[in-house]
Design a protein around this motif. Structure first.
Motif, PDB file in Angstrom:
ATOM      1  N   LEU A 294       4.810  -1.780  28.794  1.00 35.03           N
ATOM      2  CA  LEU A 294       4.615  -1.600  27.354  1.00 35.03           C
ATOM      3  C   LEU A 294       5.093  -0.230  26.892  1.00 35.03           C
ATOM      4  O   LEU A 294       5.001   0.754  27.612  1.00 35.03           O
ATOM      5  CB  LEU A 294       3.122  -1.757  27.012  1.00 35.03           C
ATOM      6  N   SER A 295       5.588  -0.197  25.661  1.00 40.74           N
ATOM      7  CA  SER A 295       5.990   1.068  25.044  1.00 40.74           C
ATOM      8  C   SER A 295       4.794   1.677  24.323  1.00 40.74           C
ATOM      9  O   SER A 295       3.718   1.061  24.239  1.00 40.74           O
ATOM     10  CB  SER A 295       7.138   0.841  24.065  1.00 40.74           C
ATOM     11  N   PHE A 296       4.973   2.871  23.765  1.00 39.91           N
ATOM     12  CA  PHE A 296       3.874   3.701  23.263  1.00 39.91           C
ATOM     13  C   PHE A 296       2.877   2.952  22.380  1.00 39.91           C
ATOM     14  O   PHE A 296       1.678   2.894  22.693  1.00 39.91           O
ATOM     15  CB  PHE A 296       4.444   4.896  22.495  1.00 39.91           C
ATOM     16  N   GLU A 297       3.334   2.374  21.283  1.00 38.06           N
ATOM     17  CA  GLU A 297       2.402   1.757  20.326  1.00 38.06           C
ATOM     18  C   GLU A 297       1.637   0.591  20.943  1.00 38.06           C
ATOM     19  O   GLU A 297       0.429   0.446  20.732  1.00 38.06           O
ATOM     20  CB  GLU A 297       3.152   1.316  19.069  1.00 38.06           C
ATOM     21  N   LYS A 298       2.344  -0.234  21.699  1.00 41.74           N
ATOM     22  CA  LYS A 298       1.676  -1.381  22.330  1.00 41.74           C
ATOM     23  C   LYS A 298       0.746  -0.921  23.448  1.00 41.74           C
ATOM     24  O   LYS A 298      -0.294  -1.544  23.700  1.00 41.74           O
ATOM     25  CB  LYS A 298       2.715  -2.363  22.860  1.00 41.74           C
ATOM     26  N   LEU A 299       1.099   0.178  24.101  1.00 39.92           N
ATOM     27  CA  LEU A 299       0.221   0.743  25.134  1.00 39.92           C
ATOM     28  C   LEU A 299      -1.103   1.194  24.532  1.00 39.92           C
ATOM     29  O   LEU A 299      -2.174   0.888  25.068  1.00 39.92           O
ATOM     30  CB  LEU A 299       0.906   1.945  25.805  1.00 39.92           C
ATOM     31  N   ILE A 300      -1.028   1.927  23.441  1.00 41.15           N
ATOM     32  CA  ILE A 300      -2.244   2.413  22.782  1.00 41.15           C
ATOM     33  C   ILE A 300      -3.145   1.240  22.412  1.00 41.15           C
ATOM     34  O   ILE A 300      -4.365   1.260  22.653  1.00 41.15           O
ATOM     35  CB  ILE A 300      -1.891   3.234  21.523  1.00 41.15           C
ATOM     36  N   HIS A 301      -2.551   0.193  21.850  1.00 40.91           N
ATOM     37  CA  HIS A 301      -3.343  -0.990  21.466  1.00 40.91           C
ATOM     38  C   HIS A 301      -3.983  -1.640  22.693  1.00 40.91           C
ATOM     39  O   HIS A 301      -5.171  -1.985  22.674  1.00 40.91           O
ATOM     40  CB  HIS A 301      -2.447  -2.003  20.747  1.00 40.91           C
ATOM     41  N   ALA A 302      -3.210  -1.785  23.762  1.00 40.13           N
ATOM     42  CA  ALA A 302      -3.720  -2.442  24.970  1.00 40.13           C
ATOM     43  C   ALA A 302      -4.835  -1.635  25.621  1.00 40.13           C
ATOM     44  O   ALA A 302      -5.811  -2.199  26.132  1.00 40.13           O
ATOM     45  CB  ALA A 302      -2.579  -2.660  25.961  1.00 40.13           C
ATOM     46  N   LEU A 303      -4.704  -0.305  25.591  1.00 41.20           N
ATOM     47  CA  LEU A 303      -5.708   0.550  26.225  1.00 41.20           C
ATOM     48  C   LEU A 303      -7.013   0.600  25.434  1.00 41.20           C
ATOM     49  O   LEU A 303      -8.043   1.041  25.954  1.00 41.20           O
ATOM     50  CB  LEU A 303      -5.147   1.966  26.393  1.00 41.20           C
ATOM     51  N   ARG A 304      -6.962   0.172  24.200  1.00 44.16           N
ATOM     52  CA  ARG A 304      -8.182   0.103  23.381  1.00 44.16           C
ATOM     53  C   ARG A 304      -8.698  -1.315  23.229  1.00 44.16           C
ATOM     54  O   ARG A 304      -9.757  -1.536  22.628  1.00 44.16           O
ATOM     55  CB  ARG A 304      -7.902   0.699  21.989  1.00 44.16           C
ATOM     56  N   ASN A 305      -7.951  -2.284  23.765  1.00 45.08           N
ATOM     57  CA  ASN A 305      -8.328  -3.694  23.632  1.00 45.08           C
ATOM     58  C   ASN A 305      -7.998  -4.436  24.930  1.00 45.08           C
ATOM     59  O   ASN A 305      -7.018  -5.176  25.000  1.00 45.08           O
ATOM     60  CB  ASN A 305      -7.581  -4.342  22.460  1.00 45.08           C
ATOM     61  N   PHE A 306      -8.824  -4.232  25.940  1.00 52.79           N
ATOM     62  CA  PHE A 306      -8.583  -4.869  27.224  1.00 52.79           C
ATOM     63  C   PHE A 306      -8.877  -6.367  27.132  1.00 52.79           C
ATOM     64  O   PHE A 306      -9.739  -6.795  26.348  1.00 52.79           O
ATOM     65  CB  PHE A 306      -9.446  -4.228  28.311  1.00 52.79           C
ATOM     66  N   PRO A 307      -8.171  -7.198  27.925  1.00 52.00           N
ATOM     67  CA  PRO A 307      -8.388  -8.652  27.860  1.00 52.00           C
ATOM     68  C   PRO A 307      -9.789  -9.050  28.298  1.00 52.00           C
ATOM     69  O   PRO A 307     -10.452  -8.327  29.048  1.00 52.00           O
ATOM     70  CB  PRO A 307      -7.318  -9.208  28.810  1.00 52.00           C
ATOM     71  N   GLU A 308     -10.207 -10.215  27.840  1.00 56.02           N
ATOM     72  CA  GLU A 308     -11.577 -10.677  28.082  1.00 56.02           C
ATOM     73  C   GLU A 308     -11.885 -10.796  29.575  1.00 56.02           C
ATOM     74  O   GLU A 308     -12.975 -10.436  30.019  1.00 56.02           O
ATOM     75  CB  GLU A 308     -11.787 -12.029  27.398  1.00 56.02           C
ATOM     76  N   ASP A 309     -10.918 -11.287  30.360  1.00 57.75           N
ATOM     77  CA  ASP A 309     -11.199 -11.456  31.792  1.00 57.75           C
ATOM     78  C   ASP A 309     -11.387 -10.110  32.500  1.00 57.75           C
ATOM     79  O   ASP A 309     -12.145 -10.012  33.465  1.00 57.75           O
ATOM     80  CB  ASP A 309     -10.101 -12.275  32.481  1.00 57.75           C
ATOM     81  N   ALA A 310     -10.731  -9.061  31.990  1.00 64.05           N
ATOM     82  CA  ALA A 310     -10.905  -7.730  32.587  1.00 64.05           C
ATOM     83  C   ALA A 310     -12.299  -7.185  32.337  1.00 64.05           C
ATOM     84  O   ALA A 310     -12.774  -6.315  33.067  1.00 64.05           O
ATOM     85  CB  ALA A 310      -9.861  -6.763  32.017  1.00 64.05           C
ATOM     86  N   MET A 311     -12.961  -7.700  31.300  1.00 64.75           N
ATOM     87  CA  MET A 311     -14.292  -7.229  30.925  1.00 64.75           C
ATOM     88  C   MET A 311     -15.405  -8.074  31.545  1.00 64.75           C
ATOM     89  O   MET A 311     -16.580  -7.887  31.223  1.00 64.75           O
ATOM     90  CB  MET A 311     -14.443  -7.243  29.401  1.00 64.75           C
ATOM     91  N   ASN A 312     -15.049  -8.986  32.411  1.00 71.16           N
ATOM     92  CA  ASN A 312     -16.045  -9.822  33.089  1.00 71.16           C
ATOM     93  C   ASN A 312     -16.665  -9.011  34.227  1.00 71.16           C
ATOM     94  O   ASN A 312     -15.956  -8.600  35.157  1.00 71.16           O
ATOM     95  CB  ASN A 312     -15.368 -11.078  33.633  1.00 71.16           C
ATOM     96  N   PRO A 313     -17.983  -8.744  34.187  1.00 67.79           N
ATOM     97  CA  PRO A 313     -18.610  -7.922  35.237  1.00 67.79           C
ATOM     98  C   PRO A 313     -18.369  -8.446  36.650  1.00 67.79           C
ATOM     99  O   PRO A 313     -18.186  -7.666  37.583  1.00 67.79           O
ATOM    100  CB  PRO A 313     -20.102  -7.965  34.887  1.00 67.79           C
ATOM    101  N   ASP A 314     -18.347  -9.770  36.800  1.00 69.09           N
ATOM    102  CA  ASP A 314     -18.182 -10.348  38.138  1.00 69.09           C
ATOM    103  C   ASP A 314     -16.765 -10.163  38.674  1.00 69.09           C
ATOM    104  O   ASP A 314     -16.541 -10.217  39.885  1.00 69.09           O
ATOM    105  CB  ASP A 314     -18.539 -11.839  38.119  1.00 69.09           C
ATOM    106  N   ILE A 315     -15.808  -9.936  37.791  1.00 65.70           N
ATOM    107  CA  ILE A 315     -14.431  -9.663  38.204  1.00 65.70           C
ATOM    108  C   ILE A 315     -14.202  -8.162  38.361  1.00 65.70           C
ATOM    109  O   ILE A 315     -13.649  -7.692  39.361  1.00 65.70           O
ATOM    110  CB  ILE A 315     -13.429 -10.243  37.177  1.00 65.70           C
ATOM    111  N   LEU A 316     -14.665  -7.388  37.367  1.00 68.20           N
ATOM    112  CA  LEU A 316     -14.349  -5.963  37.322  1.00 68.20           C
ATOM    113  C   LEU A 316     -15.159  -5.132  38.316  1.00 68.20           C
ATOM    114  O   LEU A 316     -14.612  -4.254  39.001  1.00 68.20           O
ATOM    115  CB  LEU A 316     -14.565  -5.426  35.903  1.00 68.20           C
TER     116      LEU A 316
END
Length: 347
Positions: A294-316
């Motif tokens: 990802l380039s700068f703008e999309k990186l900033i958005h991604a780093l502030r909005n992680f995907p739902e599966d990444a936020m699953n306690p049993d996975i992370l």
């Protein structure tokens, strides 16, 4: 807010039906039917509660003895998650706040009732921004907002050098969902003054000195553990202050899914701030292959909005527990202090 009306004035509002509120008290965005899974979860939870009650004793009477005798068992069980019905009590036991409360009878009442704070207007202004989708804090001037005001006002008087900073509201708000005002206040004191772990007050002092240190250390960890991503961040001129400051200031209570935030807080109170670094690294590692393209703008958005599966306690969290950071944190702290050492002024 009308200053002629005190924070103690109460305006009742509509209370959502139970079907629209999740198990933690937040308004549900999507109502799903998962009664079978919930039934299995409740049975498993009941067994865990029995184990925990045996471990801590009545009112926590056996806790210190058990921790001394079987520290590895305690650590393992905390990492699996503290049962929600016992979370408030256990948080007080592992943070050292219960001892502070017992040693300072009447102090909280004195701070709330008889003292005034220079931060009162700032606190009142920010109250409605703290967990606005939780039923406890939704009602304007309601019991939740009133309790939050009291805890933050009391701390701003207790430690006038720190006073009040907006991010503190999320710490106090989270604690109030699991304990009384007075208990929440002393746990806030335990964290900021360092009853068990390193003091956190530098996160909120003028200039946010501890935030600056932690961001420096986190950047060092990214370069060590994820060198390709670290190089990509450098090329795109991305630094941790653009996405990670709130992680440290609110210990993930600001924007992370509540079940994940609770599991992180369980470990944070027992093991200290290193869990924040490890969670951050695990998120970047999980999303590595996407972020690196990802380039700068999309990186900033991604780093502030992680995907739902990444936020699953049993996975992370299994990824989090496999990451070792203690040595690197110690080394980067020394390096940071060298770089920021003020020259001595010779007389």
């Amino acid at each position: 807010m009308d200053r002629s009306r005190g924070i103690n004035d109460y305006e009742p509002g509509p209370v959502p039906s139970e079907s629209r509120v999740d198990r933690y008290g937040f308004i549900k965005q999507n109502v799903s039917n998962s009664s079978a899974a919930e039934g299995l979860g409740k049975s498993r939870e009941a067994r865990r509660v029995r184990k925990w009650r045996k471990m801590i004793g009545v009112g926590g009477s056996d806790w210190k003895h058990y921790v001394r005798r079987k520290p590895h068992v305690v650590k393992r069980r905390i990492r699996k998650g503290i049962p929600d019905c016992l979370r408030g009590l256990v948080w007080q036991l592992i943070s050292g706040s219960r001892d502070l409360l017992l040693m300072n009878p009447g102090v909280y009442e004195q701070l709330v009732i008889y003292e005034t704070s220079a931060s009162e207007l700032d606190i009142i202004r920010d109250i409605s921004r703290t967990f606005p989708t939780h039923v406890f804090f939704q009602q304007r001037h309601g019991p939740g907002q009133r309790s939050l005001y009291n805890v933050l006002k009391a701390y701003s008087v207790f430690d006038r050098a720190v006073g009040y900073v907006q991010g503190m509201g999320f710490l106090a708000g989270l604690l109030l969902l699991y304990m009384s005002e007075e208990d929440a206040f002393w746990l806030l004191v335990a964290l900021l003054k360092g009853a068990v772990h390193a003091p956190m007050e530098g996160l909120y002092q003028v200039g946010l000195p501890l935030v600056q240190q932690y961001l420096f250390q986190f950047e060092h960890l990214v370069r060590e553990h994820l060198p390709k991503l670290g190089e990509h961040f450098s090329r795109e001129m991305i630094n941790p202050s653009m996405y990670a400051s709130q992680w440290f200031i609110t210990v993930f209570s600001y924007s992370f899914p509540f079940p994940l935030a609770l599991r992180i807080w369980d470990v944070f109170l027992f093991e200290g701030v290193k869990i924040v670094f490890k969670v951050g690294l695990a998120l970047l590692k999980y999303c590595h292959d996407d972020l690196i393209n990802l380039s700068f703008e999309k990186l900033i958005h991604a780093l502030r909005n992680f995907p739902e599966d990444a936020m699953n306690p049993d996975i992370l969290l299994p990824m989090v527990y496999s990451i070792k950071v203690s040595r690197s944190l110690a080394e980067s702290k020394i390096e940071y202090e060298k770089q920021n050492r003020k020259p001595k002024i010779e007389a």
